[in-house]
Design a protein around this motif. Structure first.
Motif, short mmCIF file in Angstrom:
data_model
loop_
_atom_site.label_atom_id
_atom_site.label_comp_id
_atom_site.label_asym_id
_atom_site.label_seq_id
_atom_site.Cartn_x
_atom_site.Cartn_y
_atom_site.Cartn_z
N LEU A 92 -13.18 4.34 3.41
CA LEU A 92 -13.57 4.61 2.03
C LEU A 92 -13.02 3.52 1.11
O LEU A 92 -11.93 2.99 1.34
N GLU A 93 -13.75 3.21 0.07
CA GLU A 93 -13.27 2.26 -0.92
C GLU A 93 -12.08 2.85 -1.68
O GLU A 93 -11.96 4.07 -1.82
N GLN B 103 -13.03 13.01 3.09
CA GLN B 103 -14.13 13.69 2.42
C GLN B 103 -14.74 14.75 3.33
O GLN B 103 -15.00 15.87 2.92
N GLY C 75 -10.43 6.43 6.24
CA GLY C 75 -10.56 6.62 4.81
C GLY C 75 -9.91 5.53 4.01
O GLY C 75 -10.21 4.34 4.16
N LYS C 76 -8.95 5.90 3.15
CA LYS C 76 -8.24 4.94 2.32
C LYS C 76 -6.88 4.55 2.91
O LYS C 76 -6.14 3.77 2.29
N TYR D 60 -12.93 5.28 -4.37
CA TYR D 60 -13.78 6.43 -4.01
C TYR D 60 -13.17 7.71 -4.61
O TYR D 60 -11.95 7.93 -4.55
N ASP E 23 -13.39 10.98 7.81
CA ASP E 23 -12.35 10.71 6.82
C ASP E 23 -12.10 11.97 6.00
O ASP E 23 -12.67 13.03 6.28
N TYR F 206 -12.98 11.70 -4.48
CA TYR F 206 -13.24 12.89 -3.66
C TYR F 206 -13.83 13.99 -4.53
O TYR F 206 -13.47 14.16 -5.70
#
Length: 274
Positions: free
Chosen positions: A45-46, A95, A120-121, A49, A93, A51
């Motif tokens: 994920l950026e 989310q 994810g991050k 991002y 991830d 949630y």
């Protein structure tokens, strides 16, 4: 009837043997060098991002001792019955897993879910050791706001080995395992029975060792039709645990990802999370 010279038959058999040996070496080499790509399926994920969930939550970033950033979401409800520290499976991830975890928030529990490194991050380099140390970091974080007697550890698939490790090192209220394995080594042997898995595998996740140190009640859920982690592997883990404190729930016809579709799963979860 064809009369093929023996030397030609030997040559053909030799070629076949060389091909088979080459394939064997190629598969073994691929497993050794590419095992992280074979076992872990993160989505990234950026940093910016956002949630989106149905319940209130706080996004966290804990920093590991080596500087890795570990991203997590912490759902909070009013007057919670307790908190669940959830260790997710090997794909996706936060989310995705946060949405899955909302099932427990609906039962009036706070819920903390972390993303492993590269997921994810979260950042940092993967190794079996950091799976454990990162998980313990989040357990310590929860101890700042909750009594250990209010902490439930929940592991799903890959996360079952991590949850079991943490349970064995601490004193949580209980441990819940969904589709667990005896060890990753045990699962790999099932998938690659012809390879010297013990020498090739860098990730072992020996849940059967960790579970011997767990003193809290344990509940194991496993489906008979699990095509990812064999039902037999979960049963074998059960036999390694303290049987007086452990309950094994068999979901007939359940597979690896659909236990939540069965009434028995809901019934037993509701009993556990009173």
């Amino acid at each position: 009837m064809l009369n093929i010279p023996r030397n030609r038959i030997k040559q053909r058999l030799k070629k076949i043997g060389i091909i088979l040996l080459s394939l064997y070496i190629m598969i073994g080499t691929s497993l050794y060098f590419l095992q992280e790509k074979l076992f872990f399926f993160p989505t990234v994920l950026e940093e910016n991002y956002v949630y989106e969930f149905n319940y209130g939550f706080e996004e966290l970033n804990l920093i590991a001792s080596d500087g890795a950033k570990l991203n997590a979401v912490h759902f909070k409800v009013e007057n919670p019955k307790g908190v669940i520290l959830y260790f997710h499976g090997n794909a996706g991830d936060l989310q995705r897993w946060g949405t899955i975890g909302e099932y427990f928030v609906e039962k009036n529990y706070d819920l903390l879910i972390m993303d492993y490194r590269t997921y994810g991050k979260s950042s940092g380099k993967l190794s079996e050791a950091v799976f454990y140390s990162d998980a313990q970091l989040f357990y310590e974080y929860l101890k700042g706001d909750y009594n250990e007697s209010d902490i439930t550890l929940y592991g799903r698939s890959l996360g079952t080995g991590i949850a079991t490790y943490v349970a064995g090192k601490n004193n949580p209220k209980q441990l819940i395992l969904e589709t667990p394995y005896y060890s990753i080594l045990d699962v790999a042997k099932h998938r690659f029975p012809m390879l010297p898995i013990e020498k090739l595998l860098q990730y072992k996740f020996p849940s059967y060792k960790f579970i011997k140190d767990v003193e809290c009640p344990i509940t194991i859920f496993h489906g008979t039709d699990d095509g990812i982690v064999p039902y037999a592997s979960g049963r074998k883990l059960f036999t390694a645990a303290s049987l007086s404190k452990t309950t094994f729930v068999t979901i007939q016809n359940g597979d690896h990802n659909n236990l939540i579709e069965f009434d028995l799963y809901h019934t037993r979860i509701n009993e556990i999370l009173l």
